[in-house]
Enzyme design. Structure first.
Site, PDB file in Angstrom:
ATOM      1  CG  ASP A 109      -2.029   0.992   1.147  1.00  0.00           C
ATOM      2  OD1 ASP A 109      -2.404   1.368   0.015  1.00  0.00           O
ATOM      3  OD2 ASP A 109      -2.531   1.413   2.209  1.00  0.00           O
ATOM      4  N   GLY A 110       0.287   2.313  -0.582  1.00  0.00           N
ATOM      5  CA  GLY A 110       0.921   3.634  -0.530  1.00  0.00           C
ATOM      6  C   GLY A 110       1.453   4.128  -1.869  1.00  0.00           C
ATOM      7  CG  ASN A 111       1.818   1.434  -5.118  1.00  0.00           C
ATOM      8  OD1 ASN A 111       2.778   1.299  -4.365  1.00  0.00           O
ATOM      9  ND2 ASN A 111       1.265   0.429  -5.776  1.00  0.00           N
ATOM     10  NE  ARG A 165      -4.599   6.788  -6.886  1.00  0.00           N
ATOM     11  CZ  ARG A 165      -4.406   6.531  -5.590  1.00  0.00           C
ATOM     12  NH1 ARG A 165      -4.159   7.497  -4.740  1.00  0.00           N
ATOM     13  NH2 ARG A 165      -4.491   5.291  -5.136  1.00  0.00           N
ATOM     14  CG  HIS A 217      -0.625   1.842  -9.103  1.00  0.00           C
ATOM     15  ND1 HIS A 217      -0.837   1.427  -7.813  1.00  0.00           N
ATOM     16  CD2 HIS A 217      -1.661   2.671  -9.402  1.00  0.00           C
ATOM     17  CE1 HIS A 217      -1.962   1.977  -7.356  1.00  0.00           C
ATOM     18  NE2 HIS A 217      -2.476   2.741  -8.296  1.00  0.00           N
ATOM     19  NE  ARG A 235      -7.719   1.991  -5.290  1.00  0.00           N
ATOM     20  CZ  ARG A 235      -6.532   2.099  -4.723  1.00  0.00           C
ATOM     21  NH1 ARG A 235      -5.490   2.416  -5.449  1.00  0.00           N
ATOM     22  NH2 ARG A 235      -6.398   1.874  -3.434  1.00  0.00           N
ATOM     23  CG  LEU A 288       8.841 -17.327  -2.300  1.00  0.00           C
ATOM     24  CD1 LEU A 288       8.701 -17.153  -0.790  1.00  0.00           C
ATOM     25  CD2 LEU A 288       9.259 -16.000  -2.927  1.00  0.00           C
ATOM     26  NE  ARG A 333      -7.826   1.374   5.622  1.00  0.00           N
ATOM     27  CZ  ARG A 333      -7.559   2.674   5.788  1.00  0.00           C
ATOM     28  NH1 ARG A 333      -7.672   3.232   6.971  1.00  0.00           N
ATOM     29  NH2 ARG A 333      -7.186   3.422   4.760  1.00  0.00           N
ATOM     30  CB  SER A 351      -7.656  -3.089   3.346  1.00  0.00           C
ATOM     31  OG  SER A 351      -7.423  -1.833   3.967  1.00  0.00           O
TER      32      SER A 351
HETATM   33  C1  IPE Z   1      -5.463  -2.572   0.149  1.00  0.00           C
HETATM   34  O1  IPE Z   1      -5.155  -1.238  -0.019  1.00  0.00           O
HETATM   35  C2  IPE Z   1      -5.436  -3.278  -1.170  1.00  0.00           C
HETATM   36  C3  IPE Z   1      -4.134  -3.446  -1.785  1.00  0.00           C
HETATM   37  C4  IPE Z   1      -2.992  -3.018  -1.320  1.00  0.00           C
HETATM   38  C5  IPE Z   1      -4.140  -4.180  -3.010  1.00  0.00           C
HETATM   39  P1  IPE Z   1      -6.266  -0.134  -0.233  1.00  0.00           P
HETATM   40  O2  IPE Z   1      -5.530   1.141  -0.452  1.00  0.00           O
HETATM   41  O3  IPE Z   1      -7.225  -0.546  -1.264  1.00  0.00           O
HETATM   42  O4  IPE Z   1      -7.012  -0.128   1.176  1.00  0.00           O
HETATM   43  P2  IPE Z   1      -7.811   1.041   1.893  1.00  0.00           P
HETATM   44  O5  IPE Z   1      -8.816   1.559   0.907  1.00  0.00           O
HETATM   45  O6  IPE Z   1      -6.815   2.087   2.281  1.00  0.00           O
HETATM   46  O7  IPE Z   1      -8.422   0.400   3.095  1.00  0.00           O
HETATM   47  C1  IPE Z   2      -1.728   0.177  -3.219  1.00  0.00           C
HETATM   48  O1  IPE Z   2      -1.465   1.532  -3.290  1.00  0.00           O
HETATM   49  C2  IPE Z   2      -1.969  -0.455  -4.558  1.00  0.00           C
HETATM   50  C3  IPE Z   2      -3.350  -0.882  -4.790  1.00  0.00           C
HETATM   51  C4  IPE Z   2      -4.348  -0.767  -3.959  1.00  0.00           C
HETATM   52  C5  IPE Z   2      -3.606  -1.511  -6.067  1.00  0.00           C
HETATM   53  P1  IPE Z   2      -2.632   2.585  -3.290  1.00  0.00           P
HETATM   54  O2  IPE Z   2      -3.018   2.865  -4.690  1.00  0.00           O
HETATM   55  O3  IPE Z   2      -3.748   2.169  -2.411  1.00  0.00           O
HETATM   56  O4  IPE Z   2      -1.903   3.844  -2.688  1.00  0.00           O
HETATM   57  P2  IPE Z   2      -2.523   4.892  -1.669  1.00  0.00           P
HETATM   58  O5  IPE Z   2      -2.949   4.094  -0.479  1.00  0.00           O
HETATM   59  O6  IPE Z   2      -3.662   5.556  -2.357  1.00  0.00           O
HETATM   60  O7  IPE Z   2      -1.389   5.804  -1.372  1.00  0.00           O
HETATM   61 MG    MG Z   3      -4.118   2.437  -0.434  1.00  0.00          MG
END
Ligand code: IPE
Ligand code: IPE
Ligand code: MG
Length: 246
Positions: free
Chosen positions: A26-28, A39, A43, A77, A137, A200, A202
Site C-alpha cells: 500500500d501507498g503507491n 497515481r 503503481h 477506483r 518460495l 487496517r 482492508s
Molecule cells: C489494500 O489497499 C489493497 C491493496 C494493497 C491491493 P487499499 O488502499 O485498497 O485499502 P484502503 O482503501 O486504504 O483500506
Molecule cells: C496500493 O497503493 C496499490 C493498490 C491498492 C492496487 P494505493 O493505490 O492504495 O496507494 P494509496 O494508499 O492511495 O497511497
Molecule cells: Mg491504499
C-alpha cells in the site's frame, strides 16, 4: 585506499523466521502524489518494489509470500487507474515468462478471476503451470482478492457438496473451510506487513490471519527496501506467540 572495498556486512539474521509472510502493498498513490506524478506512476514503482522484495524473501529463505495486489474493492477506483494496474500485471506476467522457467519460485494466484481480462487470466494460468513443480518460495499474488469473498466462496463450495450428498453438514468444521480457501494446503501467514501508515487489514486474508503477527510500517510501498523487510523480520523474532495458550 584499501585495494578491495569491503562490502557492507549482511545484517545478523534472526533465528526465528516466519514461514509465511503476507504483504499489503500500500501507498503507491500517495508516493506518486508527493512527487506530483499521476497515481499510475506510483503503481509502476510499486511493481518494481514487488520484484525486489520477492527476490529478497527468497534470499532470506521464506517459504511462502502472499502479496495483496488488487482487492475486490479496488474496482471503485477511476477506470484509468484500474486499467493501469491491470496493464502492469499483464506486463509483469509477459516479462517474467523466461524467469518463471529458470527461477525456483512457485507462482500462484488467489482471488476471483472471473472479472479479469481473458488474456490476463491465460497468462496467470501459464505462470502457474510453468512454476507448478518449483520447490523454492511459493508466491501467492492476490488479484481481485477479498477475504470476505473468499469465505463466501468456500461456504458456497461446502453447500454445493452438502446439497449433492457428498458432505454431511455435521462434518463442516474449521479444517473443511480452510481446505476450500484459495490458500488450501498452505500454512497460515505468520507475519503480515502493512506499509503506508494505515492500520487496517482492508479485507486481506481474514480467515488465515487469526493468529498472524502484524507489523505496520510508516513507509510508502515504492520506498520499501530489503532492509525494511529485515527490520520487520527482526520485530517478528521479538514477538511472543501464544495462540491462546500461556
Ligand atoms: C489494500 O489497499 C489493497 C491493496 C494493497 C491491493 P487499499 O488502499 O485498497 O485499502 P484502503 O482503501 O486504504 O483500506
Ligand atoms: C496500493 O497503493 C496499490 C493498490 C491498492 C492496487 P494505493 O493505490 O492504495 O496507494 P494509496 O494508499 O492511495 O497511497
Ligand atoms: Mg491504499
Amino acid at each position: 585506499m584499501p585495494l578491495f572495498r569491503k562490502k557492507a556486512p549482511e545484517p545478523e539474521l534472526p533465528s526465528v523466521l516466519p514461514e509465511h509472510i503476507g504483504i499489503i502493498m500500500d501507498g503507491n498513490g500517495r508516493w506518486a502524489k508527493k512527487r506530483g506524478l499521476p497515481r499510475r506512476a506510483g503503481h509502476g514503482y510499486g511493481a518494481q518494489t514487488f520484484r525486489t522484495i520477492v527476490k529478497h524473501c527468497e534470499k532470506r529463505g521464506i517459504r511462502y509470500l502472499t502479496v495483496y495486489a488488487f482487492s475486490t474493492e479496488n474496482w471503485k477506483r477511476p477506470q484509468e487507474e484500474v486499467d493501469a494496474i491491470m496493464n502492469l500485471l499483464r506486463d509483469y506476467l509477459k516479462e517474467s515468462l523466461a524467469d518463471f522457467q529458470t527461477e525456483n519460485i512457485r507462482t500462484r494466484f488467489i482471488g476471483n478471476f472471473e472479472p479479469l481480462a481473458p488474456d490476463i487470466r491465460a497468462l496467470m494460468r501459464e505462470a502457474e503451470e510453468v512454476t507448478r513443480d518449483k520447490t523454492g518460495l511459493t508466491l501467492n499474488i492476490a488479484v481481485n482478492y477479498g477475504g470476505r469473498e473468499e469465505i463466501a466462496h468456500a461456504a458456497r463450495l461446502l453447500a454445493e457438496e452438502a446439497a449433492a450428498g457428498k458432505l454431511p453438514p455435521g462434518d463442516i468444521d474449521e479444517q473443511a473451510l480452510s481446505a476450500r480457501m484459495y490458500t488450501a494446503g498452505q500454512p497460515d501467514p505468520d507475519l503480515i506487513l502493512r506499509p503506508s501508515g494505515e492500520y487496517r487489514t482492508s479485507n486481506f486474508l481474514l480467515w488465515q490471519s487469526a493468529y498472524a503477527e502484524y507489523v505496520f510500517m510508516d513507509i510508502l510501498w515504492p520506498d520499501f527496501r530489503p532492509a525494511d523487510l529485515d527490520m520487520a523480520l527482526a520485530e517478528y523474532a521479538r514477538r511472543s506467540r501464544r495462540f491462546g495458550g500461556v
